[in-house]
Write a protein that holds these residues in place. Structure first.
Motif: not given
Length: 463
Positions: A117-125, A311-314, A327-334, A350-354
């Motif tokens: 969630l942390m690594l994949g979710g933040t990369q979607v953002g 976010f695909g491999v996450a 997951f690449i396609l779904a995350g990319g759509t978001i 966002w950079l600060s949060t990461l």
């Protein structure tokens, strides 16, 4: 099982050929015959680090400190960043695993879902906030900067950024082998012109100073890509050896990132553009707007396709599904939807949060594999993973708390005291705290049987 010929086209697009394994091994160790050399790994990682935000950071630090002191802060900061990422890359090459699969060892089967969630979710953002950084200048360049045309470009660039990630490591490698040399040549050209416009090196070293302390400068340097560097194992796992992985990480995050930071500092010192140091704006000021747009396109593309891959491999690990494409396609759509609703305004927070919440995770992985496993990593098939490995969870929690408390700002826009002030900033503080706590808890509690760990088969093969 259905053959490729009678599989619906949409299913082949989303999942690939289901009769063949995913060529990027999102849930397994990369086998020896799929490993890559130093040039390939370095190219992909260099494409990842060539990001416009590093240019802006260089311009900010150079203007505030002066050019000479900035060089010293840059050397210290990128030495820290380079060694951190290179170590992670060496670990990943040894194990042949993505960051989220390494996290399964460190946090347990269910504990790793938080890392997903942390690594994949933040990369979607990240994907969402960076697409407009190329779409808006493209619209401006063609004189069609209307909301409708900009939105169309966001959609086009978002799809293109997904395309190379969709084809996996090979797609990103091919793009990077073209983009990285172009970006290096353009960056050198811009710096040469800028030095000439400044009246030589004397003009560069003569301005600025006094507006930023050394510790604050190192904080910015380290923070430019320490969160992204935690994702570097996703590609370094393809390295032919730990040594190749280590040196590829060092080349990208010490030399490559340093080069980009320096480019931003030079451009920011000579030209009055907004944002300061922006390569496109600097090249436009030098009369090279078309070249600047091409450089910007490659700059953002090679970073954003890495985000999509991450976010695909996450997603694959989170759902324990051996295909990354859905997951690449779904995350990319978001991500594209986030870009369309104006998420680019959140880039700085966002950079600060990461920078606060991601590095402690990397610290736990480094401590676990170097100081606990001592790089004698058993294959995943020989490990019965604990549901939650509390050693890693406790260490991460302490590291994240230390990072937040040393950031000086707990709530965006609201100043907070630096309760635990650090020399090189919140990201490094959280990372170091996570390393120390993980090792202490492991040897004091887990190794003594107080906290549960994984069950490893007695005849387990060590990588």
């Amino acid at each position: 099982m259905a053959t490729e010929d009678d599989t619906p086209a949409w299913r082949r697009f989303v999942f690939g050929d289901e009769n063949l394994p995913d060529p990027d091994y999102p849930l397994d160790h990369v086998p020896g015959d799929e490993r890559k050399g130093l040039v390939s790994i370095s190219a992909v990682l260099l494409g990842f680090v060539f990001f416009a935000g590093t240019l802006w950071a260089g311009a900010e630090v150079g203007a505030a400190m002066g050019f000479g002191p900035m060089l010293t802060a840059m050397a210290v900061g990128y030495a820290i960043l380079g060694v951190y990422v290179a170590t992670l890359c060496g670990v990943a090459a040894k194990a042949g695993l993505t960051t989220v699969l390494l996290a399964r060892y460190s946090f347990g089967r269910y504990g790793a879902k938080f890392a997903d969630l942390m690594l994949g979710g933040t990369q979607v953002g990240w994907f969402g906030v960076t697409i407009p950084l190329v779409a808006i200048p493209t619209a401006t360049f063609f004189g069609l900067d209307t909301p409708t045309f900009t939105a169309a470009l966001i959609l086009v660039w978002g799809v293109l950024h997904l395309a190379t990630a969709y084809f996996g490591y090979e797609g990103m490698e091919r793009l990077s082998l073209v983009a990285v040399p172009v970006l290096v040549v353009v960056g050198l050209l811009s710096m040469v012109i800028a030095v000439g416009d400044a009246g030589g090196f004397g003009g560069l070293f003569g301005g600025g100073g006094g507006g930023m302390g050394f510790a604050a400068a190192v904080t910015i340097v380290v923070g430019t890509f320490i969160s992204g560097g935690t994702q570097a194992p996703n590609w370094a796992r393809f390295a032919s050896s730990s040594r190749v992985g280590f040196w590829a990480g060092l080349v990208a995050f010490l030399v490559g990132n340093g080069f980009l930071f320096l480019s931003g500092a030079v451009g920011g010192a000579v030209y009055d553009v907004t944002p300061a140091g922006d390569l496109y704006e600097v090249l436009a000021a030098q009369g090279l707007a078309a070249i600047g747009l091409i450089a910007l396109i490659l700059n953002i593309w090679t970073t954003n396709d890495n985000a999509a891959y991450a976010f695909g491999v996450a997603g694959s690990e989170a759902f324990e599904f051996d295909r990354k494409r859905p997951f690449i396609l779904a995350g990319g759509t978001i991500g594209i939807v986030l870009a369309l609703v104006g998420a680019d305004s959140l880039l700085i927070p966002w950079l600060s949060t990461l920078g606060q919440y991601v590095p402690p995770l990397g610290g736990v992985i480094i401590a676990d594999f170097l100081l606990c496993w001592r790089l004698r990593v058993p294959k995943m098939g020989d490990v019965r993973f604990a549901g939650v490995r509390w050693t890693g969870v406790i260490a991460y929690a302490v590291g994240a708390v230390v990072a937040v408390l040393t950031a000086g700002q707990v709530v965006p826009g609201v100043a907070a005291p630096q309760l635990l002030p650090g020399v090189a900033g919140a990201a490094l503080n959280g990372l170091v705290a996570a390393v120390v706590v993980h090792v202490a808890v492991y040897y004091l509690l887990e190794s003594q049987g107080v906290l549960p760990g994984h069950d490893v088969a007695g005849d387990a093969e060590r990588l």
